[in-house]
Scaffold this active site. Sequence first.
Site, PDB file in Angstrom:
ATOM      1  N   GLY A 243       0.844  -1.206   0.000  1.00 24.44           N
ATOM      2  CA  GLY A 243       0.000   0.000   0.000  1.00 24.44           C
ATOM      3  C   GLY A 243       0.872   1.247   0.000  1.00 24.44           C
ATOM      4  O   GLY A 243       2.078   1.184   0.251  1.00 24.44           O
TER       5      GLY A 243
ATOM      6  N   ASP B 116       4.607  -5.167  -7.240  1.00 27.65           N
ATOM      7  CA  ASP B 116       3.955  -3.887  -6.941  1.00 27.65           C
ATOM      8  C   ASP B 116       4.542  -2.766  -7.779  1.00 27.65           C
ATOM      9  O   ASP B 116       3.994  -1.664  -7.818  1.00 27.65           O
ATOM     10  CB  ASP B 116       4.084  -3.535  -5.452  1.00 27.65           C
ATOM     11  N   ASN B 117       5.657  -3.039  -8.434  1.00 29.04           N
ATOM     12  CA  ASN B 117       6.273  -2.031  -9.293  1.00 29.04           C
ATOM     13  C   ASN B 117       6.075  -2.346 -10.768  1.00 29.04           C
ATOM     14  O   ASN B 117       6.853  -1.913 -11.613  1.00 29.04           O
ATOM     15  CB  ASN B 117       7.770  -1.904  -8.975  1.00 29.04           C
TER      16      ASN B 117
ATOM     17  N   GLY C  93       2.652   3.780   1.410  1.00 27.91           N
ATOM     18  CA  GLY C  93       3.124   4.091   2.751  1.00 27.91           C
ATOM     19  C   GLY C  93       3.680   5.498   2.863  1.00 27.91           C
ATOM     20  O   GLY C  93       3.945   6.001   3.962  1.00 27.91           O
TER      21      GLY C  93
ATOM     22  N   LYS D 285       4.621  11.936  -3.732  1.00 27.86           N
ATOM     23  CA  LYS D 285       5.434  10.861  -3.145  1.00 27.86           C
ATOM     24  C   LYS D 285       6.328  11.487  -2.081  1.00 27.86           C
ATOM     25  O   LYS D 285       7.075  12.426  -2.382  1.00 27.86           O
ATOM     26  CB  LYS D 285       6.275  10.211  -4.257  1.00 27.86           C
TER      27      LYS D 285
ATOM     28  N   ASP E  78       8.490   6.431   7.967  1.00 34.54           N
ATOM     29  CA  ASP E  78       8.133   7.803   8.335  1.00 34.54           C
ATOM     30  C   ASP E  78       7.237   8.484   7.296  1.00 34.54           C
ATOM     31  O   ASP E  78       6.830   9.633   7.482  1.00 34.54           O
ATOM     32  CB  ASP E  78       9.393   8.637   8.577  1.00 34.54           C
TER      33      ASP E  78
HETATM   34  P1  AMP Z   1       9.108   1.207  -2.994  1.00 36.16           P
HETATM   35  O1  AMP Z   1      10.428   0.615  -2.668  1.00 36.16           O
HETATM   36  O2  AMP Z   1       9.125   2.703  -3.146  1.00 36.16           O
HETATM   37  O3  AMP Z   1       8.414   0.504  -4.110  1.00 36.16           O
HETATM   38  O4  AMP Z   1       8.218   0.972  -1.690  1.00 36.16           O
HETATM   39  C1  AMP Z   1       7.823  -0.291  -1.231  1.00 36.16           C
HETATM   40  C2  AMP Z   1       6.823  -0.130  -0.116  1.00 36.16           C
HETATM   41  O5  AMP Z   1       7.446   0.499   1.018  1.00 36.16           O
HETATM   42  C3  AMP Z   1       5.624   0.714  -0.456  1.00 36.16           C
HETATM   43  O6  AMP Z   1       4.529   0.188   0.235  1.00 36.16           O
HETATM   44  C4  AMP Z   1       6.017   2.065   0.078  1.00 36.16           C
HETATM   45  O7  AMP Z   1       4.899   2.879   0.337  1.00 36.16           O
HETATM   46  C5  AMP Z   1       6.744   1.683   1.363  1.00 36.16           C
HETATM   47  N1  AMP Z   1       7.697   2.715   1.800  1.00 36.16           N
HETATM   48  C6  AMP Z   1       8.889   3.030   1.250  1.00 36.16           C
HETATM   49  N2  AMP Z   1       9.490   4.019   1.930  1.00 36.16           N
HETATM   50  C7  AMP Z   1       8.671   4.353   2.957  1.00 36.16           C
HETATM   51  C8  AMP Z   1       8.726   5.307   4.029  1.00 36.16           C
HETATM   52  N3  AMP Z   1       9.754   6.126   4.183  1.00 36.16           N
HETATM   53  N4  AMP Z   1       7.686   5.346   4.882  1.00 36.16           N
HETATM   54  C9  AMP Z   1       6.638   4.517   4.748  1.00 36.16           C
HETATM   55  N5  AMP Z   1       6.528   3.600   3.778  1.00 36.16           N
HETATM   56  C10 AMP Z   1       7.521   3.507   2.885  1.00 36.16           C
HETATM   57 MG    MG Z   2       6.904   0.615  -5.225  1.00 38.66          MG
END
Ligand code: AMP
Ligand code: MG
Length: 491
Positions: free
Chosen positions: A94, A256-257, A96, A117, A129
């Site tokens: 989800g 998810d990507n 985050g 983002k 965070d």
């Molecule tokens: P990503 O690596 O950007 O594809 O993120 C993978 C998952 O980790 C997704 O659910 C993001 O929303 C969550 N996520 C990544 N960085 C953060 C953060 N700093 N705080 C909260 N959730 C995060």
């Molecule tokens: Mg992602």
Amino acid sequence: MSNSKEMKEIGWNLDNSYAHLPELFFNSLALNPVHSPELIIFNNELAAELGLDAKELINDNGVAILAGNKSPEGAFPIAQAYAGHQFGNFTMLGDGRALLFGEQITPYGDRVDIQLKGSGKTPFSRGGDGRAALGPMLREYIISEAMHGLGIPTTRSLAVVATGEAVIRETELPGAILTRVAESHLRVGTFQYAANWGSKEELQALADYAVKRHYPEMEMTPNPYLSLLQGVIKRQAVLVAQWQLVGFIHGVMNTDNMTISGETIDYGPCAFMDKYDPKTVFSSIDIQGRYAYGNQPGIAGWNLARFAETLIPLLDEDDDKALQLAQDAVSQFPELYRANWLSGMRAKLGIFNEEKEDKALVEELLSIMEKYRADFTNTFLALTFDSHKEFELFGTPEFIQWQEKYKERLSRQEESEDASKEMMQNSNPAVIPRNHRVEEALEAAVNDRDYSVMEKLLDVLENPYEHAEEQAEYAKLPAEADRPYQTFCGT
Ligand code: AMP
Ligand code: MG
């Protein structure tokens, strides 16, 4: 002047179709204002395409929106729910650290997501965070816009705003928010979420939504869900072939990507390959090389199999038949990918007609490049402009032999040499976002608040097939690095 009038003048024309899906798929969000937003970079061209008035958007009122301190008119801020296989392990994810304002309906009638983002915590933040650091957000801006310049489907970047707040990573870093524009943020992981945690009706609502939004021509087909599956497979075959043809390594091809629209999404540890080597990996966390350059097509196929599984309940009432339909569709992927890749490679070599032996000709060149550790981009560039002298590769016996075959091959087509060279110029970029250039731009921006290096880089990346004089400097390789280049997950 009222706020709402000011906002109208910016040109917002938001709709919230995603938020009309069942509640399972999102959480509505309150804004998490930041201390002192400062606009770092803004995409005028994209703003115009979206029907947004750049002048109004870059003043304090507009920047407050890009920072998530204010909602634009018509927004319904939400975090989207999704799951995903991360390095092969299935988990709930989800948004985050992202917030979807809604969908901008552009003057051309297109519908695109406007997402922030780094906009703060959401119910999906788990331990995080909810924030993002300036360097990685600028990195996403640069690489996504470079991909757009290369003609590769991608999410776009409208702006990066520094928050005036620090984020704590290994050290304290300046925080930032990226405004991401996407055909949508529907992912394979959104379907996995629905299939695992939703009812059949909810899954069907999502599938109907995806068809309507991205494959409207399929609404009337006898089995729209099968058409959706085939459509996504086709677009991903095109997309991943385009990645391979420019040496783009995504770095985190988790489910998810992977988008349903066929756009590249989520620029974390991605980077462009320099020396041709299928084993190339840049991401510091990809210890096994799961997402290495040469593995990308196979991983895409694996992800698409996960997508197909989610659709089984919709494909046919008979489970066995549904499974067979899913398998048949997924089994098409390798050939679809290969055909796209080969036709792209023919274009890179200036070949118009098709011959059976073309694949072997391309593979032989690649294996010579691998043996002599030749730069991927610059080898094709040198072939395009016959600037052979500069490269060790071109003096090797293997290459000289290959070149004979290549010349013979070119003589077996009707098109002129000029036409062939023109196709090569349009297929072989003069510049890619070279790792040392990206790092140099980010260092100047983050450490010295000097954005001119990044702006110049974005400028030369805007039209990589122009082959303009000022691009030549950016085609050069760095001095041999002491350590291999490494990228870190975009946090
Ligand atoms: P990503 O690596 O950007 O594809 O993120 C993978 C998952 O980790 C997704 O659910 C993001 O929303 C969550 N996520 C990544 N960085 C953060 C953060 N700093 N705080 C909260 N959730 C995060
Ligand atoms: Mg992602």
